[in-house]
Design a protein around this motif. Structure first.
Motif, PDB file in Angstrom:
ATOM      1  N   THR A   1     -19.013 -31.569 -39.072  1.00  0.00           N
ATOM      2  CA  THR A   1     -19.487 -30.665 -40.119  1.00  0.00           C
ATOM      3  C   THR A   1     -18.330 -29.868 -40.716  1.00  0.00           C
ATOM      4  O   THR A   1     -17.366 -29.535 -40.023  1.00  0.00           O
ATOM      5  CB  THR A   1     -20.542 -29.677 -39.567  1.00  0.00           C
ATOM      6  N   SER A   2     -18.473 -29.577 -42.017  1.00  0.00           N
ATOM      7  CA  SER A   2     -17.429 -28.855 -42.735  1.00  0.00           C
ATOM      8  C   SER A   2     -18.109 -28.112 -43.891  1.00  0.00           C
ATOM      9  O   SER A   2     -19.174 -28.533 -44.345  1.00  0.00           O
ATOM     10  CB  SER A   2     -16.438 -29.897 -43.260  1.00  0.00           C
ATOM     11  N   ASP A   3     -17.470 -27.036 -44.370  1.00  0.00           N
ATOM     12  CA  ASP A   3     -18.064 -26.315 -45.500  1.00  0.00           C
ATOM     13  C   ASP A   3     -18.115 -27.215 -46.724  1.00  0.00           C
ATOM     14  O   ASP A   3     -17.102 -27.809 -47.103  1.00  0.00           O
ATOM     15  CB  ASP A   3     -17.215 -25.085 -45.848  1.00  0.00           C
TER      16      ASP A   3
ATOM     17  N   LEU B   1      -7.031 -34.231 -34.476  1.00  0.00           N
ATOM     18  CA  LEU B   1      -6.525 -35.276 -35.382  1.00  0.00           C
ATOM     19  C   LEU B   1      -6.106 -34.706 -36.746  1.00  0.00           C
ATOM     20  O   LEU B   1      -5.435 -35.390 -37.513  1.00  0.00           O
ATOM     21  CB  LEU B   1      -7.581 -36.363 -35.587  1.00  0.00           C
ATOM     22  N   HIS B   2      -6.550 -33.483 -37.030  1.00  0.00           N
ATOM     23  CA  HIS B   2      -6.205 -32.809 -38.300  1.00  0.00           C
ATOM     24  C   HIS B   2      -6.660 -33.598 -39.537  1.00  0.00           C
ATOM     25  O   HIS B   2      -5.961 -33.627 -40.555  1.00  0.00           O
ATOM     26  CB  HIS B   2      -4.698 -32.528 -38.400  1.00  0.00           C
ATOM     27  N   TYR B   3      -7.789 -34.268 -39.430  1.00  0.00           N
ATOM     28  CA  TYR B   3      -8.336 -34.961 -40.592  1.00  0.00           C
ATOM     29  C   TYR B   3      -8.836 -33.926 -41.600  1.00  0.00           C
ATOM     30  O   TYR B   3      -9.111 -32.773 -41.248  1.00  0.00           O
ATOM     31  CB  TYR B   3      -9.470 -35.915 -40.179  1.00  0.00           C
ATOM     32  N   ILE B   4      -8.941 -34.357 -42.857  1.00  0.00           N
ATOM     33  CA  ILE B   4      -9.424 -33.458 -43.913  1.00  0.00           C
ATOM     34  C   ILE B   4     -10.614 -34.124 -44.629  1.00  0.00           C
ATOM     35  O   ILE B   4     -10.784 -35.345 -44.551  1.00  0.00           O
ATOM     36  CB  ILE B   4      -8.312 -33.136 -44.942  1.00  0.00           C
ATOM     37  N   VAL B   5     -11.411 -33.284 -45.302  1.00  0.00           N
ATOM     38  CA  VAL B   5     -12.541 -33.825 -46.078  1.00  0.00           C
ATOM     39  C   VAL B   5     -12.267 -33.539 -47.553  1.00  0.00           C
ATOM     40  O   VAL B   5     -11.960 -32.413 -47.932  1.00  0.00           O
ATOM     41  CB  VAL B   5     -13.877 -33.169 -45.679  1.00  0.00           C
ATOM     42  N   VAL B   6     -12.359 -34.584 -48.350  1.00  0.00           N
ATOM     43  CA  VAL B   6     -12.090 -34.455 -49.786  1.00  0.00           C
ATOM     44  C   VAL B   6     -13.293 -35.015 -50.556  1.00  0.00           C
ATOM     45  O   VAL B   6     -13.909 -35.998 -50.135  1.00  0.00           O
ATOM     46  CB  VAL B   6     -10.792 -35.220 -50.155  1.00  0.00           C
TER      47      VAL B   6
ATOM     48  N   ASN C   1      -7.851 -29.957 -47.094  1.00  0.00           N
ATOM     49  CA  ASN C   1      -9.258 -29.953 -46.710  1.00  0.00           C
ATOM     50  C   ASN C   1     -10.076 -29.196 -47.762  1.00  0.00           C
ATOM     51  O   ASN C   1      -9.676 -28.122 -48.201  1.00  0.00           O
ATOM     52  CB  ASN C   1      -9.409 -29.277 -45.343  1.00  0.00           C
ATOM     53  N   GLY C   2     -11.194 -29.788 -48.193  1.00  0.00           N
ATOM     54  CA  GLY C   2     -12.093 -29.113 -49.135  1.00  0.00           C
ATOM     55  C   GLY C   2     -11.757 -29.357 -50.594  1.00  0.00           C
ATOM     56  O   GLY C   2     -12.453 -28.861 -51.477  1.00  0.00           O
ATOM     57  N   ASP C   3     -10.695 -30.151 -50.864  1.00  0.00           N
ATOM     58  CA  ASP C   3     -10.348 -30.425 -52.259  1.00  0.00           C
ATOM     59  C   ASP C   3     -11.477 -31.187 -52.962  1.00  0.00           C
ATOM     60  O   ASP C   3     -12.111 -32.076 -52.366  1.00  0.00           O
ATOM     61  CB  ASP C   3      -9.076 -31.301 -52.331  1.00  0.00           C
ATOM     62  N   VAL C   4     -11.689 -30.838 -54.246  1.00  0.00           N
ATOM     63  CA  VAL C   4     -12.621 -31.595 -55.084  1.00  0.00           C
ATOM     64  C   VAL C   4     -11.751 -32.231 -56.168  1.00  0.00           C
ATOM     65  O   VAL C   4     -11.016 -31.522 -56.873  1.00  0.00           O
ATOM     66  CB  VAL C   4     -13.691 -30.681 -55.708  1.00  0.00           C
ATOM     67  N   ILE C   5     -11.788 -33.548 -56.275  1.00  0.00           N
ATOM     68  CA  ILE C   5     -10.805 -34.260 -57.097  1.00  0.00           C
ATOM     69  C   ILE C   5     -11.483 -35.227 -58.067  1.00  0.00           C
ATOM     70  O   ILE C   5     -12.382 -35.979 -57.686  1.00  0.00           O
ATOM     71  CB  ILE C   5      -9.851 -35.079 -56.170  1.00  0.00           C
TER      72      ILE C   5
END
Ligand SMILES: Nc1nc2c(ncn2[C@@H]2O[C@H](COP(=O)(O)OP(=O)(O)OP(=O)(O)O)[C@@H](O)[C@H]2O)c(=O)[nH]1
Ligand SMILES: [Mg+2]
Length: 395
Positions: free
Chosen positions: A45-47, A313-318, A382-386
């Protein structure tokens, strides 16, 4: 993203798996219940950016601004001391979790299972010994893979066989890349060392570094509900990542939720009983669970999955979108996709994730939060909207 569960037999791996994936699997209070691996989808889960942009959207994976992002979870057979010499189910468990990028080592922190997975009095088994023997079995398995290649390498008359290539080919089945091997050899200044000159210590050091880099381990101190003294965790934290959990508590809560008895989301510190038709014994059971949650704060399952993926793992969500004003795709779905990407991923990596062709016609991208134009080598956060603008994409 593959996350593997492993550990001694009968510690609660399959219970963890069932609680996280909702896949009904065999669970039993005896050794070797699981033989063939179980595969399922769990969620981290992530914001969700809907919070940042203060927009409302209906999305099955957004729960009041908390986004659920799928990962693959693998539950494998348990092991006992001597697995590397064929005891119990041998090393099958490790072969089955080859694809995992991180391993969750499930331990019975209450000490209520002996080293062979038989139930015993709480506190009579020392979980520290379990951690040691499981890690030792893992190291032996890892070492065996290299040793087989090492003999070929030493005996080969063909000087063209390069150390890096030889080691990489051996480990490729474990989702370990050539660049992982290069990084490790280089870090230890072994890249150009003649294999004949390697000392035993070089091999040990190399394997240890490679293992830590490519198969990090997070310990899930399970059966925390039974544990009499959770202070034992402090004895383990100094050289391990460890978090407490109670897989059975999570499983019961998820089942109660599915039946409409309670209002609960994984990771919550409490829950609300909803259904007035619920029986007295069911209410008693849920009240007992409330007491467990008061003591251990949350069941720990969501915390463990999130920590593995984001903190270790320092993964990010984009979030890729096509319409920068509505934050939607062509069909007007707002924030339709959440992509889980490796650290240091760039716009190029995101484009590949969306569609392999997209990068061919790449023109530019827009960071929707800052409204800035960015190039294909721009590093994502993390959290970028592209929004990616591509000539192929425009057709
Ligand atoms: N009290 C308590 N019991 C648990 C917990 N998690 C699992 N158990 C119990 O532990 C026993 C073993 O659970 P499994 O999930 O089958 O364990 P496993 O590690 O998959 O076992 P194998 O597949 O045989 O290696 C079952 O009786 C579970 O109900 C927990 O958090 N607390
Ligand atoms: Mg099992």
């Amino acid at each position: 993203m593959y996350v593997g569960l492993f550990g001694k037999t009968n510690v609660g791996k399959s219970t963890f798996f069932a609680a996280a994936t909702q896949v009904p699997v065999k669970i039993g209070n005896f050794p070797f219940t699981t033989i063939d691996p179980n595969n399922g989808i769990a969620y981290v889960t992530s914001d969700c950016p809907c919070k940042h942009f203060k927009i409302f959207h209906q999305h099955t994976s957004c729960r009041n601004g908390i986004r659920l992002i799928p990962i693959k979870l693998i539950d494998v057979a348990g092991l006992v001391p001597g697995a590397s010499t064929g005891k119990g189910l041998g090393n099958k468990f490790l072969d089955d979790s080859r694809r995992a990028q991180i391993l969750i080592h499930v331990v019975d922190i209450s000490g209520s299972t002996d080293s062979h997975g038989h139930q015993q009095q709480i506190g009579s088994n020392n979980p520290l010994e379990d951690i040691e023997f499981i890690e030792a079995e893992f190291e032996i398995w890892f070492k065996q893979i290299l040793t087989r290649e090492w003999k070929n390498l030493i005996n080969s008359k063909d000087k063209r066989i390069h150390l890096l290539d030889a080691i990489s080919s051996r480990f490729s089945g474990l989702s370990i890349t050539k660049s992982d091997i290069y990084f490790t050899l280089n870090k230890l200044k072994l890249l150009t060392k003649d294999p004949h000159m390697w000392l035993n210590d070089d091999i040990e050091l190399f394997l240890n570094e490679l293992r830590k880099k490519t198969k990090p381990i997070l310990i899930a101190a399970n059966k925390a509900d039974l544990c009499q003294d959770l202070a034992i965790i402090n004895e383990i934290t100094y050289d391990h990542n460890i978090l407490i959990c109670s897989a059975v508590t999570e499983l019961i809560l998820m089942k109660a939720k599915a039946k409409g008895f309670i209002n609960y989301n994984s990771g919550d510190h409490s829950f609300m009983i909803l259904n007035k038709n619920i029986s007295e014994p069911q209410i008693d059971a849920l009240n007992n669970i409330k007491m467990v949650l008061d003591r251990i704060n949350s069941t720990g399952i969501q915390n463990i999955l999130n920590t593995a993926v984001f903190n270790i793992l320092h993964y990010i969500v984009v979030y890729p979108v096509e319409d920068e004003n509505n934050l939607s795709d062509k069909s007007n779905n707002i924030l339709p996709d959440a992509k889980l990407l490796a650290p240091n991923s760039t716009i190029k990596d995101l484009a590949y994730e969306i569609h392999a062709d997209m990068i061919k016609g790449f023109l530019y991208a827009i960071d929707i939060k800052t409204k800035k134009r960015i190039g294909e080598d721009h590093k994502l956060k993390n959290g970028d909207v592209i929004k990616i603008v591509s000539s192929l994409h425009r057709k």
